[in-house]
Design a protein around this motif. Structure first.
Motif, PDB file in Angstrom:
ATOM      1  N   LEU A  31      68.116  37.407   8.726  1.00 33.69           N
ATOM      2  CA  LEU A  31      69.239  36.500   8.049  1.00 33.69           C
ATOM      3  C   LEU A  31      70.294  37.718   7.852  1.00 33.69           C
ATOM      4  CD1 LEU A  31      67.564  34.155   5.676  1.00 33.69           C
ATOM      5  CD2 LEU A  31      68.422  33.762   7.862  1.00 33.69           C
ATOM      6  N   ARG A  32      70.065  38.842   7.483  1.00 34.93           N
ATOM      7  CA  ARG A  32      70.988  40.057   7.015  1.00 34.93           C
ATOM      8  C   ARG A  32      71.691  40.474   8.297  1.00 34.93           C
ATOM      9  NH1 ARG A  32      66.432  42.331   4.154  1.00 34.93           N
ATOM     10  NH2 ARG A  32      66.950  41.691   1.807  1.00 34.93           N
ATOM     11  N   CYS A  33      70.972  40.380   9.354  1.00 28.30           N
ATOM     12  CA  CYS A  33      71.528  40.687  10.658  1.00 28.30           C
ATOM     13  C   CYS A  33      72.617  39.659  11.131  1.00 28.30           C
ATOM     14  CB  CYS A  33      70.470  40.798  11.717  1.00 28.30           C
ATOM     15  SG  CYS A  33      69.449  42.083  11.779  1.00 28.30           S
ATOM     16  N   THR A  34      72.833  38.513  10.646  1.00 30.98           N
ATOM     17  CA  THR A  34      73.869  37.439  10.823  1.00 30.98           C
ATOM     18  C   THR A  34      75.018  37.802  10.037  1.00 30.98           C
ATOM     19  OG1 THR A  34      73.048  36.013   9.140  1.00 30.98           O
ATOM     20  CG2 THR A  34      72.007  35.604  11.465  1.00 30.98           C
ATOM     21  N   GLU A  35      74.814  38.772   9.292  1.00 35.93           N
ATOM     22  CA  GLU A  35      76.059  39.064   8.092  1.00 35.93           C
ATOM     23  C   GLU A  35      76.640  40.434   8.592  1.00 35.93           C
ATOM     24  OE1 GLU A  35      74.422  38.992   4.447  1.00 35.93           O
ATOM     25  OE2 GLU A  35      74.151  36.565   4.291  1.00 35.93           O
ATOM     26  N   CYS A  37      77.797  41.465  11.933  1.00 39.62           N
ATOM     27  CA  CYS A  37      78.909  41.402  12.622  1.00 39.62           C
ATOM     28  C   CYS A  37      78.859  39.925  13.625  1.00 39.62           C
ATOM     29  CB  CYS A  37      79.108  42.494  13.670  1.00 39.62           C
ATOM     30  SG  CYS A  37      77.849  42.631  14.759  1.00 39.62           S
ATOM     31  N   THR A  38      79.935  39.539  14.270  1.00 36.45           N
ATOM     32  CA  THR A  38      79.927  38.252  14.720  1.00 36.45           C
ATOM     33  C   THR A  38      78.982  38.326  15.976  1.00 36.45           C
ATOM     34  OG1 THR A  38      81.933  39.157  16.028  1.00 36.45           O
ATOM     35  CG2 THR A  38      82.050  37.610  14.054  1.00 36.45           C
ATOM     36  N   ASN A  41      75.449  37.726  14.722  1.00 34.97           N
ATOM     37  CA  ASN A  41      75.510  36.410  14.250  1.00 34.97           C
ATOM     38  C   ASN A  41      75.458  35.275  15.445  1.00 34.97           C
ATOM     39  OD1 ASN A  41      76.702  33.389  13.432  1.00 34.97           O
ATOM     40  ND2 ASN A  41      76.421  34.656  11.615  1.00 34.97           N
TER      41      ASN A  41
END
Length: 257
Positions: A31-35, A37-38, A41
Motif C-alpha cells: 500500500l505504501r508503494c501506491t503512494e 508515484c503514479t 500506483n
C-alpha cells in the motif's frame, strides 16, 4: 557523465521483475508503494493478483491455498462479495438504524451479521462465497425472550443470549439456542447457564472455543480493574473455571470444578 547504473530505479525495471518484487511485499508495504508515484500506483491497481491481495485485506478474509482460480476471477468474486454487503446495507437498513452504535444489539462473526431489529427478533445475513461454495443466506429468528446482550458462534451454529432473571433484573443468565432454528442446541445438555452473582455486570465479553464458553464482565476504567471470568463446558452445562482477581491487588481467589 552519468553512468547507466545511476539512472536505474524500481520503475525502470522490466515489468515481470517489478511484479515479482511487489508480489513478495507485505500488504502494508504494498500500500505504501501506491503512494510513492503514479507508476507504482498504476502497477499495483493494474495487476489482478496484487489488487486481489489488497481486496482480501479490506474484507478481512484469507485466501484458500488450494484454490486454483486465476487471480482475475478471484478478484471478481471478492468484489461480488463486497457488493452483496453494500446491497444488503442499502436495502435492509433504514437511516434510523445507522450507524449501529449500540454494540449490544448487533455482532459480526464468521461472515454473518446478526442484528436485534426488534426486542424479540434477530435478523441474520450472510453473503454468498462462491469459492467456498456457500450460498447467500438471510433469515430471522423469533425469540421467546428479549436478550439483554447476545453473541454468535457461526461454526457451531450457536446463539448465546444474556437474559435478565424475571424477578431480579440485576442478575443475569445465559440462554443457548441453535443459530438456524432458534431451538435448544442438540449437543447441549442444558440450554441455561447461570452467571455467578459476583460476575453480574452491565456488559460482557463472550467467547467460544470448541465446547468451552467464556464470559468476562467489562469493567469501568474508573473502577478497580478486575479479571473476572467464568468458563463453562457448554455442552455438558458445567463450569470449568470461575475466577475473581483484582489486577491492582495482590489478593486473588480462583477456584475450578
Amino acid at each position: 557523465m552519468n553512468s547507466p547504473a545511476n539512472n536505474i530505479s524500481i520503475t525502470t525495471l522490466p515489468p515481470r521483475l517489478l511484479y515479482r518484487i511487489l508480489d513478495e511485499l507485505y500488504l502494508s508495504d504494498l500500500l505504501r508503494c501506491t503512494e510513492v508515484c503514479t507508476v507504482l500506483n498504476r502497477v499495483v491497481h493494474g495487476i489482478p493478483s496484487l489488487q486481489y491481495k489488497v481486496e482480501l485485506a479490506k474484507q478481512a478474509l484469507e485466501d484458500i491455498p488450494s484454490n486454483t482460480l486465476p487471480a482475475s476471477r478471484k478478484l471478481a468474486l471478492i468484489r461480488q462479495y463486497e457488493a452483496a454487503w453494500t446491497k444488503h446495507f442499502s436495502s435492509s437498513l433504514s437511516k434510523a438504524t445507522l450507524p449501529m452504535i449500540d454494540p449490544m444489539r448487533w455482532t459480526l462473526r464468521g461472515g454473518v451479521l446478526a442484528r436485534l431489529v426488534e426486542d424479540f427478533k434477530l435478523d441474520l445475513f450472510k453473503p454468498a462465497r462462491v469459492i467456498r461454495g456457500t450460498p447467500q443466506m438471510h433469515w430471522a429468528l423469533e425469540l421467546s425472550d428479549r436478550p439483554y446482550q447476545f453473541d454468535i458462534d457461526v461454526d457451531q451454529s450457536l446463539l448465546i443470549m444474556v437474559l435478565q432473571i424475571e424477578d431480579d433484573s440485576s442478575r443475569h443468565y445465559l440462554s443457548l439456542r441453535d443459530l438456524n432454528t432458534g431451538m435448544k442446541p442438540r449437543s447441549a445438555r442444558s440450554s441455561i447457564l447461570p452467571i455467578p452473582d459476583h460476575l453480574t455486570n452491565p456488559c460482557y465479553d463472550i467467547a467460544t472455543f470448541g465446547n468451552k464458553l467464556a464470559v468476562m464482565p467489562r469493567w469501568n476504567l474508573h473502577d478497580d480493574p478486575k479479571f473476572n471470568v467464568v468458563i463453562w463446558d457448554w455442552q455438558l452445562g458445567l463450569p470449568v473455571l470461575v475466577s475473581l482477581q483484582s489486577l491492582t491487588s495482590t489478593h486473588a481467589s480462583t477456584h475450578s470444578t
